[in-house]
Design a protein around this motif. Structure first.
Motif, PDB file in Angstrom:
ATOM      1  N   ALA A  78     -21.230  14.068  43.723  1.00 34.15           N
ATOM      2  CA  ALA A  78     -19.901  14.162  44.175  1.00 34.15           C
ATOM      3  C   ALA A  78     -19.406  12.939  44.181  1.00 34.15           C
ATOM      4  N   ALA A  79     -18.248  12.419  43.804  1.00 31.82           N
ATOM      5  CA  ALA A  79     -17.662  11.138  44.119  1.00 31.82           C
ATOM      6  C   ALA A  79     -16.436  11.577  45.111  1.00 31.82           C
ATOM      7  N   PHE A  80     -16.675  10.719  46.143  1.00 31.22           N
ATOM      8  CA  PHE A  80     -15.716  10.980  47.408  1.00 31.22           C
ATOM      9  C   PHE A  80     -14.677  10.037  47.203  1.00 31.22           C
ATOM     10  N   THR A  81     -13.815  10.349  46.240  1.00 32.13           N
ATOM     11  CA  THR A  81     -12.610   9.347  46.006  1.00 32.13           C
ATOM     12  C   THR A  81     -11.364  10.328  45.613  1.00 32.13           C
ATOM     13  N   GLY A  82     -10.316   9.655  45.457  1.00 29.98           N
ATOM     14  CA  GLY A  82      -9.031  10.482  44.996  1.00 29.98           C
ATOM     15  C   GLY A  82      -8.562  11.264  45.943  1.00 29.98           C
ATOM     16  N   TYR A  83      -7.541  12.192  45.567  1.00 35.41           N
ATOM     17  CA  TYR A  83      -6.752  12.926  46.323  1.00 35.41           C
ATOM     18  C   TYR A  83      -7.368  13.951  47.137  1.00 35.41           C
ATOM     19  N   GLY A  84      -8.457  14.745  46.614  1.00 33.13           N
ATOM     20  CA  GLY A  84      -9.373  15.464  47.420  1.00 33.13           C
ATOM     21  C   GLY A  84     -10.562  15.032  48.006  1.00 33.13           C
ATOM     22  N   GLY A  85     -11.240  14.205  46.966  1.00 37.54           N
ATOM     23  CA  GLY A  85     -12.553  13.807  47.137  1.00 37.54           C
ATOM     24  C   GLY A  85     -12.767  12.861  48.298  1.00 37.54           C
ATOM     25  N   ALA A  86     -11.822  11.894  48.691  1.00 36.31           N
ATOM     26  CA  ALA A  86     -11.794  10.715  49.787  1.00 36.31           C
ATOM     27  C   ALA A  86     -11.408  11.796  51.028  1.00 36.31           C
ATOM     28  N   HIS A  87     -11.165  13.003  51.158  1.00 39.74           N
ATOM     29  CA  HIS A  87     -11.163  13.697  52.431  1.00 39.74           C
ATOM     30  C   HIS A  87     -12.029  14.690  52.454  1.00 39.74           C
ATOM     31  N   PHE A  88     -12.782  14.865  51.637  1.00 39.97           N
ATOM     32  CA  PHE A  88     -13.935  16.173  51.531  1.00 39.97           C
ATOM     33  C   PHE A  88     -14.960  15.837  52.443  1.00 39.97           C
ATOM     34  N   ALA A  89     -15.365  16.869  53.313  1.00 33.62           N
ATOM     35  CA  ALA A  89     -16.369  16.738  54.269  1.00 33.62           C
ATOM     36  C   ALA A  89     -17.446  18.012  54.063  1.00 33.62           C
ATOM     37  N   PRO A  90     -18.559  17.680  54.235  1.00 35.01           N
ATOM     38  CA  PRO A  90     -18.922  16.552  55.180  1.00 35.01           C
ATOM     39  C   PRO A  90     -19.337  15.226  54.137  1.00 35.01           C
ATOM     40  N   HIS A  91     -19.144  14.018  54.542  1.00 31.20           N
ATOM     41  CA  HIS A  91     -19.569  12.900  53.799  1.00 31.20           C
ATOM     42  C   HIS A  91     -19.937  11.733  54.409  1.00 31.20           C
ATOM     43  N   ASN A  92     -21.145  11.538  54.321  1.00 35.00           N
ATOM     44  CA  ASN A  92     -21.791  10.379  54.834  1.00 35.00           C
ATOM     45  C   ASN A  92     -21.942   9.350  53.853  1.00 35.00           C
ATOM     46  N   PRO A  93     -21.411   8.399  53.622  1.00 35.98           N
ATOM     47  CA  PRO A  93     -21.836   7.436  52.504  1.00 35.98           C
ATOM     48  C   PRO A  93     -23.248   6.718  52.470  1.00 35.98           C
ATOM     49  N   MET A  94     -23.927   6.961  53.746  1.00 34.68           N
ATOM     50  CA  MET A  94     -25.169   6.332  53.573  1.00 34.68           C
ATOM     51  C   MET A  94     -26.227   7.645  53.370  1.00 34.68           C
ATOM     52  N   ASP A  95     -25.542   8.817  52.974  1.00 33.94           N
ATOM     53  CA  ASP A  95     -26.478   9.932  52.838  1.00 33.94           C
ATOM     54  C   ASP A  95     -25.864  10.680  51.565  1.00 33.94           C
ATOM     55  N   VAL A  96     -25.792  10.237  50.549  1.00 35.15           N
ATOM     56  CA  VAL A  96     -25.255  11.126  49.293  1.00 35.15           C
ATOM     57  C   VAL A  96     -26.317  11.322  48.141  1.00 35.15           C
ATOM     58  N   MET A  97     -25.978  12.408  47.512  1.00 35.96           N
ATOM     59  CA  MET A  97     -26.581  12.574  46.099  1.00 35.96           C
ATOM     60  C   MET A  97     -26.587  11.449  45.274  1.00 35.96           C
TER      61      MET A  97
END
Length: 534
Positions: free
Chosen positions: A293-312
């Motif tokens: 998952a890329a946590f950016t854009g319209y939905g991705g930037a607000h998607f949770a849970p998201h910890n930038p230090m613990d992603v796939m």
């Protein structure tokens, strides 16, 4: 004194590990990145800590920030030996003025041609996926003239193309969708693929047959086969029944299919093995693409849970594949390697040889060939091209297996599979066209890709310059995927204007039976629901 040029990729790298290096933090290299808060370009650095790799930057306005870019330092370091000089396009479209990524189009600083051009033909969509990076305003459909102009421009820049991808929005909602497919049928283009959520395919078996008649490939968005994970990523409704009906119709119609699975940590990373099982057990499914998952854009930037230090990341997906297929002995981490076509931090992959007629009997290529010897086959493309180089590679692999003193598990079975592939694609009594060989090759070789898109926490200019997945725009520009999504998409004039009307599947639930079905007023066309028999 002349300096010998380093030959890439490095086929036999040597790694020297200092004492105690795994106990602390080690600086690796500098990087040009962006601040995830104000989104300005800033300098950064890569650090290795706890056997993982992190990207750190200090923004003069927002301060220090850090994100994980590789869950395995070993994978990251080895992957850098796969960097290979790219193959630039025949023509660039924009001048170099401000520097990457502010001159995208492609400019002369770009280091790779287009392996996979993406054409977004509409911003209408019938889902509201919480993870989606796109704000679909339901107010744009590409014209035939725009589409034809894009196809002409791609051929001008590339000469020939192995694959183009038609996307959206949901491309099957375009009112002239089939007509655009026909416009894409050009002798210079070997394959046309369509990225879809599968709703129309689930509703309309005849539509699937139309895709099969045109030899169109479907890239089906399928993150899992159970509702909890699907609803978290894709929204309400009986998503599981929808996907199962889509798969049944695609198989029945004979549509060659790729599964595309977005993987979010803590949401569906435990479902990776289910997707592998689909690939192994279904002949109509040719390949599988995992996208962390890329946590950016319209939905991705607000998607949770998201910890930038613990992603796939790519090696995390590879580790999960091994763990979740261990009972079958299908795949290990050693079966995967970076793709030298793009930047090695963007793609990982493996190829699977079908050993016989039995479903699910495959052997990963790295178990019987030294893939470093065959980098030329893969160096500037995302798929195997069944040309003379590939024929030579198969023959060398057969000879190596025959003469090898090493004990290769299932050696006889692998040899039989290689000979079968050779006879099928390169019959001694006739010369097949390249496109026909490619289609035949798909029946004996499957592929698993892992494609890591970037977001504000992981963005690096080095990776953008080697990007080979480009959005093709009507004005002639080719935009590297992550650069377009983070810097240009919200400025695209095609999507200006007021919000249009939307019809979202799954918003209205029918309670006549267990689960949700397609509501009458949310159909692309009138017909049976995804959960009903035809």
């Amino acid at each position: 004194m002349t300096t010998k040029k380093l030959e890439l990729p490095i086929t036999n790298p040597t790694f020297i590990e200092s004492k105690g290096v795994r106990d602390g933090e080690v600086f690796h290299s500098f990087s040009r990145t962006m601040c995830p808060k104000c989104r300005k370009l800033v300098d950064g650095a890569r650090f290795i800590r706890d056997e993982k790799v992190y990207l750190r930057r200090v923004c003069p306005d927002c301060g220090k920030s850090e994100g994980l870019i590789s869950g395995s330092a070993d994978w990251f370091l080895k992957s850098l030996t796969y960097i290979k000089e790219g193959s630039v396009p025949l023509k660039f479209s924009t001048p170099v003025e401000k520097g990457c990524p502010e001159d995208c189009g492609l400019c002369a600083q770009h280091e790779q041609h287009s392996c996979m051009p993406i054409i977004e033909i509409t911003n209408h969509c019938n889902l509201e996926c919480p993870i989606c990076i796109v704000q679909n305003k339901h107010n744009y459909n590409m014209t035939r003239d725009e589409f034809a102009r894009i196809i002409d421009g791609l051929i001008e820049k590339e000469g020939t193309l192995e694959t183009i991808n038609i996307s959206g929005g949901e491309p099957t909602m375009h009112p002239e969708f089939l007509a655009l497919l026909d416009l894409a049928k050009r002798p210079e283009i070997s394959r046309v693929s369509v990225s879809t959520n599968g709703i129309r395919c689930a509703q309309d078996i005849e539509f699937c047959r139309e895709l099969a008649r045109r030899n169109v490939y479907v890239s089906l968005q399928l993150d899992a086969l159970s509702n909890p994970a699907l609803r978290t990523l894709r929204g309400g409704g009986n998503q599981e029944e929808l996907k199962r009906k889509t798969l049944r119709n695609l198989e029945q119609a004979g549509v060659r299919t790729t599964i595309v699975s977005t993987v979010a940590k803590g949401i569906n990373d435990d479902k990776i093995g289910d997707c592998i099982k689909l690939l192994y057990e279904n002949d109509f499914i040719l390949s599988l693409m995992f996208q962390p998952a890329a946590f950016t854009g319209y939905g991705g930037a607000h998607f949770a849970p998201h910890n930038p230090m613990d992603v796939m990341t790519i090696p995390d997906v590879v580790a999960a594949i091994e763990a979740q297929t261990a009972e079958h002995g299908w795949l290990t981490q050693d079966d995967f390697l970076p793709l030298p076509c793009s930047h090695p931090s963007c793609f990982g992959l493996t190829y699977l040889l079908k050993n016989g007629e039995t479903t699910s009997d495959y052997t990963p290529f790295p178990r019987f060939v030294d893939m470093a010897q065959y980098m030329d086959v893969l160096s500037n493309r995302g798929t195997i091209r069944t040309d003379e180089k590939f024929e030579s590679s198969i023959r060398h692999a057969i000879n190596d297996l025959w003469t090898s003193a090493e004990q290769v598990p299932d050696k006889d079975k692998i040899l039989a599979g290689l000979k079968r592939a050779l006879k099928l694609m390169y019959p001694p009594d006739q010369a097949l066209a390249l496109e026909e060989r490619m289609r035949l090759g798909e029946s004996v070789v499957k592929t698993i890709f892992i494609h890591a898109f970037m977001d504000e926490w992981t963005f690096e200019v080095d990776r953008i310059k080697k990007c080979c997945t480009h959005y093709a725009l009507p004005d002639g520009r080719l935009m590297p995927g992550c650069a377009y999504n983070m810097f240009y998409r919200d400025k695209d004039p095609r999507f200006d204007g007021p919000q249009g009307e939307s019809t979202i599947w799954g918003k209205q639930l029918v309670e006549q039976r267990e689960g949700a079905v397609l509501a009458p007023n949310s159909l692309v066309r009138k017909g049976p629901s995804a959960g009903e028999a035809e």
